[in-house]
Design a protein around this motif. Structure first.
Motif, PDB file in Angstrom:
ATOM      1  N   ASP A 226      21.275  24.069 -56.323  1.00  0.00           N
ATOM      2  CA  ASP A 226      20.287  24.153 -55.559  1.00  0.00           C
ATOM      3  C   ASP A 226      19.162  25.413 -55.654  1.00  0.00           C
ATOM      4  O   ASP A 226      18.068  25.227 -55.167  1.00  0.00           O
ATOM      5  CB  ASP A 226      20.894  24.541 -53.917  1.00  0.00           C
ATOM      6  CG  ASP A 226      21.641  23.018 -53.770  1.00  0.00           C
ATOM      7  OD1 ASP A 226      21.530  22.165 -54.322  1.00  0.00           O
ATOM      8  OD2 ASP A 226      22.531  23.149 -52.588  1.00  0.00           O
ATOM      9  N   ARG A 229      17.339  25.424 -60.666  1.00  0.00           N
ATOM     10  CA  ARG A 229      16.600  24.408 -61.306  1.00  0.00           C
ATOM     11  C   ARG A 229      17.206  24.163 -62.515  1.00  0.00           C
ATOM     12  O   ARG A 229      16.435  23.964 -63.529  1.00  0.00           O
ATOM     13  CB  ARG A 229      15.085  25.128 -61.580  1.00  0.00           C
ATOM     14  CG  ARG A 229      14.212  25.369 -60.075  1.00  0.00           C
ATOM     15  CD  ARG A 229      12.795  25.993 -60.595  1.00  0.00           C
ATOM     16  NE  ARG A 229      12.174  25.124 -61.557  1.00  0.00           N
ATOM     17  CZ  ARG A 229      11.587  24.200 -60.685  1.00  0.00           C
ATOM     18  NH1 ARG A 229      11.342  24.212 -59.496  1.00  0.00           N
ATOM     19  NH2 ARG A 229      10.604  23.266 -61.671  1.00  0.00           N
ATOM     20  N   LYS A 231      19.386  21.364 -64.747  1.00  0.00           N
ATOM     21  CA  LYS A 231      19.700  19.668 -65.005  1.00  0.00           C
ATOM     22  C   LYS A 231      20.635  19.528 -65.964  1.00  0.00           C
ATOM     23  O   LYS A 231      20.923  20.311 -66.937  1.00  0.00           O
ATOM     24  CB  LYS A 231      18.191  19.190 -65.402  1.00  0.00           C
ATOM     25  CG  LYS A 231      17.720  19.558 -66.707  1.00  0.00           C
ATOM     26  CD  LYS A 231      16.419  19.113 -66.991  1.00  0.00           C
ATOM     27  CE  LYS A 231      15.952  19.261 -68.502  1.00  0.00           C
ATOM     28  NZ  LYS A 231      14.481  18.752 -68.661  1.00  0.00           N
ATOM     29  N   SER A 269      27.398  14.689 -67.831  1.00  0.00           N
ATOM     30  CA  SER A 269      27.296  13.374 -67.259  1.00  0.00           C
ATOM     31  C   SER A 269      28.679  12.693 -67.494  1.00  0.00           C
ATOM     32  O   SER A 269      29.137  12.880 -68.755  1.00  0.00           O
ATOM     33  CB  SER A 269      26.206  12.565 -67.745  1.00  0.00           C
ATOM     34  OG  SER A 269      26.501  11.309 -67.450  1.00  0.00           O
ATOM     35  N   PHE A 353      21.927  15.025 -58.445  1.00  0.00           N
ATOM     36  CA  PHE A 353      21.119  14.055 -58.999  1.00  0.00           C
ATOM     37  C   PHE A 353      20.758  14.249 -60.407  1.00  0.00           C
ATOM     38  O   PHE A 353      19.906  15.319 -60.312  1.00  0.00           O
ATOM     39  CB  PHE A 353      20.045  13.996 -58.092  1.00  0.00           C
ATOM     40  CG  PHE A 353      19.071  12.848 -58.011  1.00  0.00           C
ATOM     41  CD1 PHE A 353      19.486  11.387 -57.821  1.00  0.00           C
ATOM     42  CD2 PHE A 353      17.844  12.948 -58.649  1.00  0.00           C
ATOM     43  CE1 PHE A 353      18.574  10.497 -58.128  1.00  0.00           C
ATOM     44  CE2 PHE A 353      16.893  12.052 -59.061  1.00  0.00           C
ATOM     45  CZ  PHE A 353      17.318  10.665 -58.738  1.00  0.00           C
ATOM     46  N   ASP A 354      20.890  13.220 -61.217  1.00  0.00           N
ATOM     47  CA  ASP A 354      20.468  13.039 -62.555  1.00  0.00           C
ATOM     48  C   ASP A 354      19.135  12.473 -62.641  1.00  0.00           C
ATOM     49  O   ASP A 354      18.977  11.416 -62.471  1.00  0.00           O
ATOM     50  CB  ASP A 354      21.677  12.496 -63.540  1.00  0.00           C
ATOM     51  CG  ASP A 354      21.271  12.654 -64.789  1.00  0.00           C
ATOM     52  OD1 ASP A 354      20.187  12.851 -65.226  1.00  0.00           O
ATOM     53  OD2 ASP A 354      22.126  12.643 -65.499  1.00  0.00           O
ATOM     54  N   GLU A 355      18.148  13.142 -62.771  1.00  0.00           N
ATOM     55  CA  GLU A 355      16.781  12.776 -63.006  1.00  0.00           C
ATOM     56  C   GLU A 355      16.502  11.638 -63.910  1.00  0.00           C
ATOM     57  O   GLU A 355      15.956  10.704 -63.756  1.00  0.00           O
ATOM     58  CB  GLU A 355      15.677  13.867 -62.899  1.00  0.00           C
ATOM     59  CG  GLU A 355      15.734  14.604 -61.659  1.00  0.00           C
ATOM     60  CD  GLU A 355      14.515  15.685 -61.613  1.00  0.00           C
ATOM     61  OE1 GLU A 355      13.753  15.547 -62.704  1.00  0.00           O
ATOM     62  OE2 GLU A 355      14.424  16.672 -60.941  1.00  0.00           O
ATOM     63  N   ALA A 356      17.334  11.942 -65.024  1.00  0.00           N
ATOM     64  CA  ALA A 356      17.136  10.997 -66.164  1.00  0.00           C
ATOM     65  C   ALA A 356      17.726   9.734 -65.979  1.00  0.00           C
ATOM     66  O   ALA A 356      17.310   8.764 -66.356  1.00  0.00           O
ATOM     67  CB  ALA A 356      17.729  11.949 -67.721  1.00  0.00           C
ATOM     68  N   LYS A 358      18.577   8.819 -62.884  1.00  0.00           N
ATOM     69  CA  LYS A 358      18.347   8.159 -61.700  1.00  0.00           C
ATOM     70  C   LYS A 358      19.490   7.769 -60.717  1.00  0.00           C
ATOM     71  O   LYS A 358      19.405   6.996 -60.278  1.00  0.00           O
ATOM     72  CB  LYS A 358      17.264   7.175 -61.647  1.00  0.00           C
ATOM     73  CG  LYS A 358      15.810   7.216 -62.436  1.00  0.00           C
ATOM     74  CD  LYS A 358      14.938   8.360 -62.045  1.00  0.00           C
ATOM     75  CE  LYS A 358      13.989   8.704 -62.829  1.00  0.00           C
ATOM     76  NZ  LYS A 358      13.233   9.791 -62.271  1.00  0.00           N
ATOM     77  N   LYS A 359      20.329   8.632 -60.760  1.00  0.00           N
ATOM     78  CA  LYS A 359      21.473   8.533 -60.014  1.00  0.00           C
ATOM     79  C   LYS A 359      22.215   9.641 -59.660  1.00  0.00           C
ATOM     80  O   LYS A 359      21.886  10.883 -60.377  1.00  0.00           O
ATOM     81  CB  LYS A 359      22.360   7.538 -60.583  1.00  0.00           C
ATOM     82  CG  LYS A 359      23.153   7.725 -61.817  1.00  0.00           C
ATOM     83  CD  LYS A 359      24.000   6.746 -62.240  1.00  0.00           C
ATOM     84  CE  LYS A 359      24.956   7.172 -63.637  1.00  0.00           C
ATOM     85  NZ  LYS A 359      25.719   6.162 -64.048  1.00  0.00           N
ATOM     86  N   LYS A 360      23.046   9.864 -58.576  1.00  0.00           N
ATOM     87  CA  LYS A 360      24.163  10.747 -58.284  1.00  0.00           C
ATOM     88  C   LYS A 360      25.334  10.642 -58.689  1.00  0.00           C
ATOM     89  O   LYS A 360      25.824   9.470 -58.732  1.00  0.00           O
ATOM     90  CB  LYS A 360      23.966  10.931 -56.553  1.00  0.00           C
ATOM     91  CG  LYS A 360      22.909  11.475 -56.205  1.00  0.00           C
ATOM     92  CD  LYS A 360      23.286  11.694 -54.589  1.00  0.00           C
ATOM     93  CE  LYS A 360      22.066  12.640 -53.956  1.00  0.00           C
ATOM     94  NZ  LYS A 360      22.363  12.951 -52.389  1.00  0.00           N
TER      95      LYS A 360
END
Length: 501
Positions: A226, A229, A231, A269, A353-356, A358-360
């Protein structure tokens, strides 16, 4: 300093002796007879230890964009240790000798039947060390000869005491007394140190000194996500103290009750090729050990076949210690066990939340875990060298310059010549702004060189009469080769910058 069983090894004896003599490591509470499983780091030891940690932190955190740092508290909520499984399952099987009152870890106590021409004539027992197979065979041969048995002695096949049957318990001798039947059955022994927090001293105040640093990382995982920043993939690194109430601390600082860990939890992931990332970390850790001075030929790999219930894979980088090849750095693929457990017990979500993608999801973890004290012992072992200089025996600690306690020693040739001392002090002051430098004026120059060799100081700088009467050059001596050369002050500073950074 109290000696462990492994000190019967001449190399181990020599390392322990130089550690005491030169102020690397002392037995804790030595003036009161020592305290088993605890050690204090002296003036050289604390510098060596700090340099190890600084090198690890710089390479694992500062020089990587995907790793963040953390320093979590030693005492945390006891609920963390319930969630992680430590309260219910962090234990070792323990065995007591009913006669000597000695206590052993059952997985470090080995036994074997002694068989002559197909007839079982007894059992031998042996504690785990690098020579245990040879020692067991010698004990079996002695049993055969003492009993007057003729015939061929069958190969000695050692097994852990945990694999002994109830019938064999009555036949296996104690390592302390040699008496069969004096060992108890294995019993579970929790390794965590308990303490009390707050004014009350009942069960509600019970807490624990952390047995590992990893859970502090998992408990702060969401805080880092949180605020940092970060990823996927990313890691959290931590260096800190851990405590385990080891039944049989041994082999000097290899296994002690208070130690320091350098750990990374690397979050990936669940859909990634975790096996490839695991292998990349194994190689990365291996290469780092080489970079701080451990030789390739003393390193090995041990791929675990028996895994913890949550682990997908685990490989240890091993090292040839004086007492045998042992684990140095463990690199495990832990899956999502820890974060899932803490999510369940705390009620707080652990998804990212994985921006690449697009899912949690709850990420999986690769964990490289390294003990500072164990690495320090490996570096002492690799550095310890005996040779001859001018027909005299020399002990030298060939530390890599990056982790050597002192980088340079400055030595005025004579301490009673103010002009030499003044010039030497000026050079010392200038060098001290960049390195940890040692000042020594006591004794003949040759003896001062020998002291620095044992301390592991890579370079000595001697200021003599040529320095002040001729061209201002100094004598630069190399620890490993003992070669000496004259260099100007400017050349000295340039050379040291190239070698020490």
């Amino acid at each position: 300093m109290a000696k462990s069983k492994a000190s019967a090894n001449p190399l181990m004896d020599a390392i322990v002796a130089v550690c005491k003599r030169r102020g690397f490591i002392f037995q804790s509470s030595e003036i009161y007879g020592g305290y088993n499983g605890f050690f204090d780091f002296g003036p050289l030891g604390v510098e060596l230890k700090k340099n190890i940690k600084d090198a690890w932190w710089k390479d694992m955190v500062h020089r990587r964009e995907d790793i963040e740092g953390l320093d979590s508290s030693i005492i945390m909520s006891p609920k963390i240790w319930v969630a992680s499984g430590h309260v219910g399952g962090f234990s070792d099987p323990m065995v007591d000798c009913k006669v000597s009152k000695m206590r052993y870890r059952a997985d470090q106590l080995f036994f074997a039947p002694v068989i002559v021409d197909g007839e079982k004539i007894g059992y031998v027992s042996i504690l785990e060390d690098g020579n245990m197979q040879a020692d067991a065979e010698a004990a079996a041969d002695k049993m055969k000869r003492k009993g007057g048995h003729q015939g061929e002695l069958a190969p000695i096949e050692l097994k852990e005491y945990t694999e002994a049957t109830e019938e064999e318990w009555a036949l296996i001798p104690s390592p302390a007394t040699g008496e069969p039947g004096s060992l108890t059955a294995p019993r579970e022994f929790n390794l965590m140190f308990e303490t009390k927090v707050g004014a009350l001293s009942d069960s509600s105040a019970t807490a624990y000194l952390r047995p590992e640093t990893a859970q502090g990382i998992f408990a702060n995982y969401k805080n880092v996500v949180d605020t940092g920043r970060v990823k996927i993939p990313f890691g959290i690194a931590q260096i800190g103290k851990a405590f385990r109430n080891e039944i049989t601390p041994k082999n000097f600082i290899f296994r002690s009750r208070e130690f320091e860990q350098m750990e990374i939890e690397y979050f990936v992931s669940p859909d990634c090729d975790w096996s490839q990332i695991h292998q990349e970390w194994i190689q990365y850790c291996h290469d780092w050990l080489l970079s701080i001075g451990l030789p390739e030929e003393m390193l090995g790999r041990d791929v675990h076949e028996k895994l913890a219930h949550y682990a997908k894979a685990c490989t240890d980088i091993t090292f040839q210690f004086p007492f045998g090849e042992q684990e140095l750095w463990g690199i495990a693929a832990r899956g999502d066990f820890d974060l899932t457990q803490h999510a369940e017990h705390s009620g707080k979500p652990m998804e990212i939340f994985d921006e690449a993608a697009k899912k949690k999801y709850i990420p999986h973890v690769i964990e490289p875990s390294l003990g500072v004290d164990r690495l320090l012992l490996a570096l002492l072992t690799a550095a310890y060298t005996e040779d001859e200089v001018g027909g005299e025996k020399r002990t030298v600690m060939k530390f890599h310059p990056r982790i050597a306690p002192y980088k340079v020693a400055v030595l005025p040739l004579l301490k009673n010549k103010p002009e030499l001392v003044e010039r030497a002090r000026a050079i010392f002051d200038k060098l001290s702004r960049r390195y940890n430098v040692f000042w020594d004026t006591a004794g003949a120059i040759g003896k001062r060189y020998r002291r620095q060799d044992e301390a592991g100081t890579p370079y000595c700088v001697t200021i003599d009469f040529d320095t002040i009467e001729k061209d201002g050059s100094v004598t630069l001596r190399d620890r490993d080769t003992t070669e000496q050369k004259r260099v100007s002050e400017e050349e000295l500073y340039q050379f040291l910058d190239e070698q020490l950074f």
